[in-house]
Design a protein around this motif. Sequence first.
Motif, PDB file in Angstrom:
ATOM      1  N   HIS A  93     -13.914 -11.491  57.360  1.00 49.43           N
ATOM      2  CA  HIS A  93     -14.534 -12.655  57.993  1.00 49.43           C
ATOM      3  C   HIS A  93     -13.528 -13.260  58.958  1.00 49.43           C
ATOM      4  N   ILE A  94     -13.840 -13.261  60.264  1.00 49.72           N
ATOM      5  CA  ILE A  94     -12.923 -13.870  61.230  1.00 49.72           C
ATOM      6  C   ILE A  94     -13.206 -15.366  61.336  1.00 49.72           C
ATOM      7  N   ASP A  95     -12.175 -16.138  61.650  1.00 50.22           N
ATOM      8  CA  ASP A  95     -12.375 -17.546  61.972  1.00 50.22           C
ATOM      9  C   ASP A  95     -12.930 -17.626  63.397  1.00 50.22           C
ATOM     10  N   PHE A  96     -14.011 -18.384  63.568  1.00 46.45           N
ATOM     11  CA  PHE A  96     -14.648 -18.492  64.880  1.00 46.45           C
ATOM     12  C   PHE A  96     -14.898 -19.965  65.214  1.00 46.45           C
ATOM     13  N   THR A  97     -14.049 -20.838  64.659  1.00 49.98           N
ATOM     14  CA  THR A  97     -14.204 -22.270  64.885  1.00 49.98           C
ATOM     15  C   THR A  97     -14.205 -22.590  66.366  1.00 49.98           C
ATOM     16  N   TRP A  98     -13.265 -22.000  67.080  1.00 47.95           N
ATOM     17  CA  TRP A  98     -13.128 -22.206  68.527  1.00 47.95           C
ATOM     18  C   TRP A  98     -13.355 -20.866  69.220  1.00 47.95           C
ATOM     19  N   PRO A  99     -14.567 -20.616  69.704  1.00 51.39           N
ATOM     20  CA  PRO A  99     -14.917 -19.281  70.214  1.00 51.39           C
ATOM     21  C   PRO A  99     -14.214 -18.908  71.509  1.00 51.39           C
ATOM     22  N   TYR A 100     -13.736 -19.906  72.256  1.00 48.39           N
ATOM     23  CA  TYR A 100     -13.082 -19.634  73.538  1.00 48.39           C
ATOM     24  C   TYR A 100     -11.615 -19.998  73.448  1.00 48.39           C
ATOM     25  N   ASP A 101     -10.761 -19.125  73.971  1.00 47.81           N
ATOM     26  CA  ASP A 101      -9.322 -19.334  73.899  1.00 47.81           C
ATOM     27  C   ASP A 101      -8.925 -20.555  74.728  1.00 47.81           C
ATOM     28  N   GLU A 102      -8.246 -21.510  74.083  1.00 46.07           N
ATOM     29  CA  GLU A 102      -7.938 -22.763  74.764  1.00 46.07           C
ATOM     30  C   GLU A 102      -6.909 -22.595  75.873  1.00 46.07           C
ATOM     31  N   SER A 103      -5.923 -21.726  75.674  1.00 43.36           N
ATOM     32  CA  SER A 103      -4.932 -21.500  76.720  1.00 43.36           C
ATOM     33  C   SER A 103      -5.582 -20.931  77.974  1.00 43.36           C
ATOM     34  N   ALA A 104      -6.469 -19.955  77.791  1.00 41.64           N
ATOM     35  CA  ALA A 104      -7.173 -19.365  78.934  1.00 41.64           C
ATOM     36  C   ALA A 104      -8.116 -20.370  79.576  1.00 41.64           C
ATOM     37  N   ARG A 105      -8.771 -21.198  78.756  1.00 45.56           N
ATOM     38  CA  ARG A 105      -9.666 -22.233  79.305  1.00 45.56           C
ATOM     39  C   ARG A 105      -8.895 -23.180  80.228  1.00 45.56           C
ATOM     40  N   GLN A 106      -7.734 -23.605  79.795  1.00 43.03           N
ATOM     41  CA  GLN A 106      -6.976 -24.556  80.610  1.00 43.03           C
ATOM     42  C   GLN A 106      -6.523 -23.936  81.926  1.00 43.03           C
ATOM     43  N   ILE A 107      -6.224 -22.648  81.909  1.00 40.87           N
ATOM     44  CA  ILE A 107      -5.838 -21.971  83.156  1.00 40.87           C
ATOM     45  C   ILE A 107      -7.006 -21.955  84.135  1.00 40.87           C
ATOM     46  N   LEU A 108      -8.216 -21.657  83.646  1.00 41.41           N
ATOM     47  CA  LEU A 108      -9.390 -21.666  84.518  1.00 41.41           C
ATOM     48  C   LEU A 108      -9.694 -23.082  85.017  1.00 41.41           C
ATOM     49  N   ILE A 109      -9.562 -24.063  84.135  1.00 43.87           N
ATOM     50  CA  ILE A 109      -9.816 -25.452  84.515  1.00 43.87           C
ATOM     51  C   ILE A 109      -8.834 -25.900  85.592  1.00 43.87           C
ATOM     52  N   ASP A 110      -7.566 -25.572  85.413  1.00 45.12           N
ATOM     53  CA  ASP A 110      -6.563 -25.937  86.419  1.00 45.12           C
ATOM     54  C   ASP A 110      -6.850 -25.255  87.759  1.00 45.12           C
ATOM     55  N   ALA A 111      -7.288 -23.991  87.708  1.00 50.38           N
ATOM     56  CA  ALA A 111      -7.591 -23.260  88.937  1.00 50.38           C
ATOM     57  C   ALA A 111      -8.793 -23.880  89.654  1.00 50.38           C
ATOM     58  N   ALA A 112      -9.820 -24.256  88.894  1.00 47.76           N
ATOM     59  CA  ALA A 112     -10.995 -24.884  89.503  1.00 47.76           C
ATOM     60  C   ALA A 112     -10.622 -26.197  90.169  1.00 47.76           C
ATOM     61  N   GLY A 113      -9.774 -26.987  89.494  1.00 50.84           N
ATOM     62  CA  GLY A 113      -9.332 -28.244  90.078  1.00 50.84           C
ATOM     63  C   GLY A 113      -8.511 -28.035  91.336  1.00 50.84           C
ATOM     64  N   ALA A 114      -7.621 -27.052  91.307  1.00 49.23           N
ATOM     65  CA  ALA A 114      -6.763 -26.774  92.461  1.00 49.23           C
ATOM     66  C   ALA A 114      -7.573 -26.312  93.661  1.00 49.23           C
ATOM     67  N   GLU A 115      -8.665 -25.588  93.412  1.00 46.83           N
ATOM     68  CA  GLU A 115      -9.491 -25.053  94.494  1.00 46.83           C
ATOM     69  C   GLU A 115     -10.590 -26.009  94.942  1.00 46.83           C
ATOM     70  N   GLY A 116     -10.713 -27.143  94.261  1.00 48.90           N
ATOM     71  CA  GLY A 116     -11.747 -28.097  94.631  1.00 48.90           C
ATOM     72  C   GLY A 116     -13.156 -27.630  94.348  1.00 48.90           C
ATOM     73  N   VAL A 117     -13.316 -26.753  93.372  1.00 44.79           N
ATOM     74  CA  VAL A 117     -14.643 -26.249  93.001  1.00 44.79           C
ATOM     75  C   VAL A 117     -15.304 -27.257  92.063  1.00 44.79           C
ATOM     76  N   PRO A 118     -16.520 -27.714  92.333  1.00 43.79           N
ATOM     77  CA  PRO A 118     -17.220 -28.609  91.402  1.00 43.79           C
ATOM     78  C   PRO A 118     -17.410 -27.913  90.051  1.00 43.79           C
ATOM     79  N   PHE A 119     -16.888 -28.511  88.989  1.00 45.08           N
ATOM     80  CA  PHE A 119     -16.922 -27.839  87.692  1.00 45.08           C
ATOM     81  C   PHE A 119     -16.942 -28.855  86.565  1.00 45.08           C
ATOM     82  N   SER A 120     -17.280 -28.357  85.377  1.00 47.31           N
ATOM     83  CA  SER A 120     -17.144 -29.103  84.124  1.00 47.31           C
ATOM     84  C   SER A 120     -16.271 -28.300  83.184  1.00 47.31           C
TER      85      SER A 120
END
Length: 262
Positions: free
Chosen positions: A132-159
């Motif tokens: 049984h794997i732990d799946f509490t957080w299905p998306y990797d937080e480190s990778a999420r923050q990298i994408l979020i930072d990239a979206a902000g840097a590029e001025g892409v409208p995002f959530s």
Amino acid sequence: MTSPEKMHPVGIIGGTGLTTLSGLEITGEKQVGTPWGNPSAPLIEGLLGDQPVTFLSRHGNPHRIPPHQVNYRANLKALYDAGVRTVVGVNAVGGIHPDMGPAHVVVPDQIIDYTWGRASTFFEGDLDSVTHIDFTWPYDESARQILIDAAGAEGVPFSGFGVYGATQGPRLETAAEIIRMERDGCDLVGMTGMPEAALAAELGIRYVCLGLVVNWAAGKSDHIITMEEIEAAIEQGMSGVKRILEVSMAGLGVLTPLPQSS
């Protein structure tokens, strides 16, 4: 940190609207097999900037495999065997949250699985023990923050948040189903988020979703959903998705690999 000569390739699984990746300097193409069958398409190897990338078209190229018939196990295992330890799953989604309209980019943080009947685990058959794997957080937080930072840097409208509701497809949802999903807390609806995320977790792959909203979900607009609407949103929003991918590759490529579940 991983030295450049030991960088793992970053996997990109392209969905509707991202059958190919412009800007990718292609260095090779491999048709591979796995114990779970063949992946949706050949693995395309190349460089995005200086980062090695392995690209896989989720629905095949041309786009012809419906969401419920994608061989998710073969896709993830093929990427893992190719050395991929971080995957960005690019998904076309419908918007439920009022801020997530067409052409908006979303980096979700949670998922609810409404799919059924799909081969959804590597841990079945002749096993030595149940896992049984732990799946509490299905998306990797480190990778999420990298994408979020990239979206902000590029001025892409995002959530930088959102609950992805994964439905069976290939039909779109009813208005009543979307009302139920909204009550459940879903902000987005799509058909390919699961079991892709869970299979990545079983393999110890860092997995993150980069969603492009291509239509309002059923009942969220005053008209029915049309392919013309979806295609227009893809044309408007996909350039932002590609810019985010390009900017984020260097950071994703040096993330420390996770231990494989066993």
